[in-house]
Design a protein around this motif. Structure first.
Motif, PDB file in Angstrom:
ATOM      1  N   VAL A 164       6.051 -11.036  -2.162  1.00  0.00           N
ATOM      2  CA  VAL A 164       5.146 -11.813  -1.320  1.00  0.00           C
ATOM      3  C   VAL A 164       3.787 -11.113  -1.279  1.00  0.00           C
ATOM      4  O   VAL A 164       3.732  -9.916  -0.984  1.00  0.00           O
ATOM      5  CB  VAL A 164       5.701 -11.940   0.122  1.00  0.00           C
ATOM      6  CG1 VAL A 164       4.724 -12.702   1.013  1.00  0.00           C
ATOM      7  CG2 VAL A 164       7.065 -12.618   0.114  1.00  0.00           C
ATOM      8  N   PRO A 165       2.696 -11.799  -1.566  1.00  0.00           N
ATOM      9  CA  PRO A 165       1.372 -11.189  -1.373  1.00  0.00           C
ATOM     10  C   PRO A 165       1.230 -10.729   0.072  1.00  0.00           C
ATOM     11  O   PRO A 165       1.598 -11.461   1.006  1.00  0.00           O
ATOM     12  CB  PRO A 165       0.407 -12.339  -1.687  1.00  0.00           C
ATOM     13  CG  PRO A 165       1.182 -13.252  -2.586  1.00  0.00           C
ATOM     14  CD  PRO A 165       2.599 -13.163  -2.111  1.00  0.00           C
ATOM     15  N   ALA A 166       0.723  -9.514   0.258  1.00  0.00           N
ATOM     16  CA  ALA A 166       0.759  -8.941   1.609  1.00  0.00           C
ATOM     17  C   ALA A 166      -0.446  -8.058   1.865  1.00  0.00           C
ATOM     18  O   ALA A 166      -1.064  -7.519   0.948  1.00  0.00           O
ATOM     19  CB  ALA A 166       2.046  -8.153   1.815  1.00  0.00           C
ATOM     20  N   GLU A 167      -0.748  -7.892   3.159  1.00  0.00           N
ATOM     21  CA  GLU A 167      -1.805  -7.014   3.633  1.00  0.00           C
ATOM     22  C   GLU A 167      -1.202  -6.012   4.614  1.00  0.00           C
ATOM     23  O   GLU A 167      -0.078  -6.177   5.085  1.00  0.00           O
ATOM     24  CB  GLU A 167      -2.913  -7.822   4.325  1.00  0.00           C
ATOM     25  CG  GLU A 167      -3.522  -8.916   3.457  1.00  0.00           C
ATOM     26  CD  GLU A 167      -4.308  -8.379   2.288  1.00  0.00           C
ATOM     27  OE1 GLU A 167      -4.755  -7.210   2.361  1.00  0.00           O
ATOM     28  OE2 GLU A 167      -4.477  -9.118   1.295  1.00  0.00           O
ATOM     29  N   ARG A 168      -1.981  -5.016   4.956  1.00  0.00           N
ATOM     30  CA  ARG A 168      -1.531  -3.971   5.866  1.00  0.00           C
ATOM     31  C   ARG A 168      -1.528  -4.475   7.318  1.00  0.00           C
ATOM     32  O   ARG A 168      -1.885  -5.629   7.590  1.00  0.00           O
ATOM     33  CB  ARG A 168      -2.436  -2.749   5.729  1.00  0.00           C
ATOM     34  CG  ARG A 168      -2.534  -2.229   4.299  1.00  0.00           C
ATOM     35  CD  ARG A 168      -3.268  -0.923   4.229  1.00  0.00           C
ATOM     36  NE  ARG A 168      -2.487   0.146   4.842  1.00  0.00           N
ATOM     37  CZ  ARG A 168      -2.939   1.378   5.061  1.00  0.00           C
ATOM     38  NH1 ARG A 168      -4.183   1.688   4.738  1.00  0.00           N
ATOM     39  NH2 ARG A 168      -2.166   2.287   5.626  1.00  0.00           N
ATOM     40  N   ASP A 169      -1.124  -3.613   8.258  1.00  0.00           N
ATOM     41  CA  ASP A 169      -1.176  -3.954   9.680  1.00  0.00           C
ATOM     42  C   ASP A 169      -2.585  -4.353  10.075  1.00  0.00           C
ATOM     43  O   ASP A 169      -3.574  -3.785   9.576  1.00  0.00           O
ATOM     44  CB  ASP A 169      -0.778  -2.743  10.534  1.00  0.00           C
ATOM     45  CG  ASP A 169       0.727  -2.624  10.699  1.00  0.00           C
ATOM     46  OD1 ASP A 169       1.418  -3.641  10.526  1.00  0.00           O
ATOM     47  OD2 ASP A 169       1.206  -1.514  10.988  1.00  0.00           O
ATOM     48  N   HIS A 197       0.837  -1.192   0.000  1.00  0.00           N
ATOM     49  CA  HIS A 197       0.000   0.000   0.000  1.00  0.00           C
ATOM     50  C   HIS A 197       0.883   1.258   0.000  1.00  0.00           C
ATOM     51  O   HIS A 197       1.879   1.315   0.738  1.00  0.00           O
ATOM     52  CB  HIS A 197      -0.904  -0.006   1.237  1.00  0.00           C
ATOM     53  CG  HIS A 197      -2.026   0.978   1.176  1.00  0.00           C
ATOM     54  ND1 HIS A 197      -1.830   2.326   1.401  1.00  0.00           N
ATOM     55  CD2 HIS A 197      -3.352   0.826   0.911  1.00  0.00           C
ATOM     56  CE1 HIS A 197      -2.986   2.942   1.296  1.00  0.00           C
ATOM     57  NE2 HIS A 197      -3.926   2.075   0.983  1.00  0.00           N
ATOM     58  N   PRO A 198       0.539   2.277  -0.808  1.00  0.00           N
ATOM     59  CA  PRO A 198       1.393   3.475  -0.858  1.00  0.00           C
ATOM     60  C   PRO A 198       1.557   4.179   0.483  1.00  0.00           C
ATOM     61  O   PRO A 198       2.623   4.750   0.762  1.00  0.00           O
ATOM     62  CB  PRO A 198       0.682   4.378  -1.874  1.00  0.00           C
ATOM     63  CG  PRO A 198      -0.696   3.817  -2.033  1.00  0.00           C
ATOM     64  CD  PRO A 198      -0.568   2.354  -1.760  1.00  0.00           C
ATOM     65  N   VAL A 199       0.532   4.165   1.328  1.00  0.00           N
ATOM     66  CA  VAL A 199       0.647   4.788   2.648  1.00  0.00           C
ATOM     67  C   VAL A 199       1.697   4.074   3.490  1.00  0.00           C
ATOM     68  O   VAL A 199       2.500   4.707   4.188  1.00  0.00           O
ATOM     69  CB  VAL A 199      -0.715   4.812   3.368  1.00  0.00           C
ATOM     70  CG1 VAL A 199      -0.549   5.278   4.814  1.00  0.00           C
ATOM     71  CG2 VAL A 199      -1.703   5.707   2.627  1.00  0.00           C
ATOM     72  N   ASP A 200       1.725   2.754   3.407  1.00  0.00           N
ATOM     73  CA  ASP A 200       2.707   1.998   4.189  1.00  0.00           C
ATOM     74  C   ASP A 200       4.118   2.184   3.638  1.00  0.00           C
ATOM     75  O   ASP A 200       5.097   2.176   4.399  1.00  0.00           O
ATOM     76  CB  ASP A 200       2.328   0.515   4.221  1.00  0.00           C
ATOM     77  CG  ASP A 200       1.074   0.265   5.033  1.00  0.00           C
ATOM     78  OD1 ASP A 200       0.906   0.954   6.063  1.00  0.00           O
ATOM     79  OD2 ASP A 200       0.269  -0.589   4.649  1.00  0.00           O
ATOM     80  N   ARG A 201       4.244   2.364   2.351  1.00  0.00           N
ATOM     81  CA  ARG A 201       5.569   2.653   1.786  1.00  0.00           C
ATOM     82  C   ARG A 201       6.087   3.993   2.318  1.00  0.00           C
ATOM     83  O   ARG A 201       7.270   4.140   2.638  1.00  0.00           O
ATOM     84  CB  ARG A 201       5.495   2.699   0.259  1.00  0.00           C
ATOM     85  CG  ARG A 201       5.209   1.341  -0.387  1.00  0.00           C
ATOM     86  CD  ARG A 201       5.056   1.508  -1.892  1.00  0.00           C
ATOM     87  NE  ARG A 201       4.583   0.305  -2.542  1.00  0.00           N
ATOM     88  CZ  ARG A 201       5.348  -0.591  -3.152  1.00  0.00           C
ATOM     89  NH1 ARG A 201       6.655  -0.414  -3.174  1.00  0.00           N
ATOM     90  NH2 ARG A 201       4.825  -1.643  -3.735  1.00  0.00           N
ATOM     91  N   LEU A 202       5.186   4.973   2.431  1.00  0.00           N
ATOM     92  CA  LEU A 202       5.570   6.265   2.971  1.00  0.00           C
ATOM     93  C   LEU A 202       5.897   6.174   4.456  1.00  0.00           C
ATOM     94  O   LEU A 202       6.866   6.763   4.933  1.00  0.00           O
ATOM     95  CB  LEU A 202       4.443   7.284   2.746  1.00  0.00           C
ATOM     96  CG  LEU A 202       4.272   7.794   1.319  1.00  0.00           C
ATOM     97  CD1 LEU A 202       2.994   8.619   1.211  1.00  0.00           C
ATOM     98  CD2 LEU A 202       5.472   8.624   0.887  1.00  0.00           C
ATOM     99  N   ARG A 203       5.074   5.426   5.200  1.00  0.00           N
ATOM    100  CA  ARG A 203       5.280   5.320   6.644  1.00  0.00           C
ATOM    101  C   ARG A 203       6.612   4.666   6.976  1.00  0.00           C
ATOM    102  O   ARG A 203       7.222   4.959   8.004  1.00  0.00           O
ATOM    103  CB  ARG A 203       4.142   4.511   7.289  1.00  0.00           C
ATOM    104  CG  ARG A 203       2.799   5.204   7.263  1.00  0.00           C
ATOM    105  CD  ARG A 203       1.707   4.265   7.710  1.00  0.00           C
ATOM    106  NE  ARG A 203       1.765   3.965   9.120  1.00  0.00           N
ATOM    107  CZ  ARG A 203       1.069   2.983   9.691  1.00  0.00           C
ATOM    108  NH1 ARG A 203       0.299   2.199   8.973  1.00  0.00           N
ATOM    109  NH2 ARG A 203       1.154   2.778  10.991  1.00  0.00           N
TER     110      ARG A 203
END
Length: 339
Positions: free
Chosen positions: A224-229, A209-215
Motif C-alpha cells: 500500500v502506498p504510505a506516508e509517515r505519522d 521509511h527505514p526509521v519507521d521500520r526500526l521504530r
C-alpha cells in the motif's frame, strides 16, 4: 464583579493531542481548564529516563509497569496539588496508581472518569469504578455493562474539534486511511490497490521509511502506498482533501474518533459500521460499506462522480457542526457531575 469560572483539571494521556480538543470544548461551556498529560515526558532528562529505564527494558521482556505507574502517579499528584481544581476529569488514567485516586477523592470535589476505549483494555475493577464517581464510556454497550454492575455510567460518543483546521476545497483524488495497521485494514487497503484505485495510508506501521521500520521492529510492509505519522491537524486536512477517507473499525465496541472528524472537517467518509445511523444518515451524510466489493464500488463512484460526493460532504459537515463537536460532548457530560 465577574464571577470566577470553575477550574477543571483535565488529566489525560497525550494520545494524538485529543486533550487539547477536549479542553477547548469545556472552555467553550465556561470552564477554566488546566491540563496535565500523565504520559508526556517533555524534557530531555525525562525522555532519556523513559527510553533507558522503561522502554528499552520492556523491549527485551522486562516488566516496568510498576515503575511507570509510580513515575506517572507522582507527577499527576503534583499537578493535582498545584491546580487546586473545582472539578477533576480523568481520561483513561491507566497508569495512575491508588495514591492519585485517594488524593483526588479526598479533595471532596466532583470527579469523573472518561474511558474512551473498550472496557477490556482497562484493568480497573468494578469495585473501583463504583467508587470513583461518574464513569463515561464511548460505547453504548460499555456503558450498559458498567451500569449492570452498579457503576454510575454514562454513554458519551466521540466528537470532533471544529477549530483544529481551516476548511479546504482542495481534493487529492486519493482514497486514504489514517491510523493503526491491523490485519482487516491491510486486507481492505490491499484490495483497493489490486482494484487499481489510488490509495494511501498514513502512520508509522504503514510507512516504508527505514526509521519507521526500526521504530516498529519490522521489515515487511503491506503493498500500500504510505506516508509517515502525521499530527492530528494534518490528519484532519488529509482526510478532508481525499476523494474519500476510510473508517475501518474491526472489533471495537464504540465508534472511532474519525467517525465524527471526517464529516466534521468536510471529508467524505466510507465507514464499516451500519450503527453510524445513530449519528449520520447513510447515503446522505456518510457512506456505509459492508464488505470489500461494496467498498471498491463506492470508492470508484466517489472518484468518478465528484459532484455526488460533494453533496454528501456538505450534509455530513452540517450535521457535525450542529450536533457532534467536543463542545456538544462537554455540555452533555457537564450534567453528570456528582454534587
Amino acid at each position: 464583579m465577574t464571577a470566577r469560572r470553575p477550574r477543571l483539571l483535565l488529566v489525560s494521556p497525550v494520545f494524538h493531542g485529543y486533550h487539547r480538543s477536549i479542553a477547548a470544548g469545556f472552555e467553550q461551556i465556561g470552564y477554566e481548564v488546566v491540563t496535565h498529560c500523565y504520559d508526556h515526558y517533555s524534557t530531555v532528562p525525562m525522555k532519556l529516563r523513559n527510553k533507558v529505564a522503561l522502554e528499552l527494558p520492556e523491549k527485551v521482556g522486562v516488566d516496568r509497569t510498576g515503575e511507570r505507574r509510580r513515575w506517572d502517579t507522582a507527577r499527576a499528584l503534583r499537578a493535582l496539588t498545584e491546580a487546586r481544581p473545582d472539578r477533576l476529569l480523568v481520561i483513561k488514567g491507566d497508569s495512575l496508581g491508588q495514591a492519585f485516586w485517594e488524593a483526588a477523592l479526598a479533595l471532596g470535589i466532583p470527579v469523573m472518569l472518561w474511558l474512551y476505549d473498550d472496557l477490556h483494555r482497562h484493568d480497573y475493577s468494578m469495585e473501583f469504578l463504583r467508587s470513583v464517581g461518574p464513569v463515561i464510556s464511548y460505547a453504548r454497550s460499555g456503558a450498559a455493562e458498567l451500569s449492570a454492575h452498579g457503576v454510575n455510567a454514562h454513554y458519551l460518543p466521540n466528537g470532533f474539534d471544529p477549530n483544529l483546521t481551516a476548511p479546504t476545497m482542495r481534493r487529492s483524488g486519493e482514497i486514504v486511511f489514517v491510523g493503526s495497521r491491523y490485519p482487516n485494514r491491510v486486507d481492505l487497503m490491499e484490495a483497493l490497490v489490486d482494484a487499481g484505485l489510488p490509495v494511501r495510508a498514513y502512520g508509522r506501521q504503514w510507512s516504508h521509511h527505514p526509521v519507521d521500520r526500526l521504530r516498529t521492529w519490522e521489515v515487511a510492509r503491506p503493498r500500500v502506498p504510505a506516508e509517515r505519522d502525521i499530527p492530528l491537524e494534518d490528519a484532519y486536512r488529509v482526510q478532508a482533501e481525499a476523494a474519500a477517507a476510510i473508517n475501518i473499525h474491526g472489533l471495537q465496541a464504540g465508534l472511532a474518533m474519525r467517525t465524527f472528524e471526517v464529516p466534521g472537517m468536510g471529508g467524505l467518509q466510507l465507514i464499516d459500521r451500519p450503527d453510524v445511523a445513530e449519528f449520520y444518515e447513510p447515503g446522505h451524510e456518510v457512506l456505509v460499506f459492508e464488505g470489500t466489493e461494496e467498498l471498491i464500488e463506492l470508492s470508484r463512484r466517489v472518484i468518478s462522480e465528484p459532484a455526488w460526493g460533494e453533496q454528501i460532504r456538505e450534509a455530513g459537515q452540517r450535521r457535525s457542526e450542529q450536533e457532534h463537536t467536543f463542545a456538544h460532548r462537554a455540555q452533555t457530560a457537564d450534567r453528570w457531575w456528582d454534587r
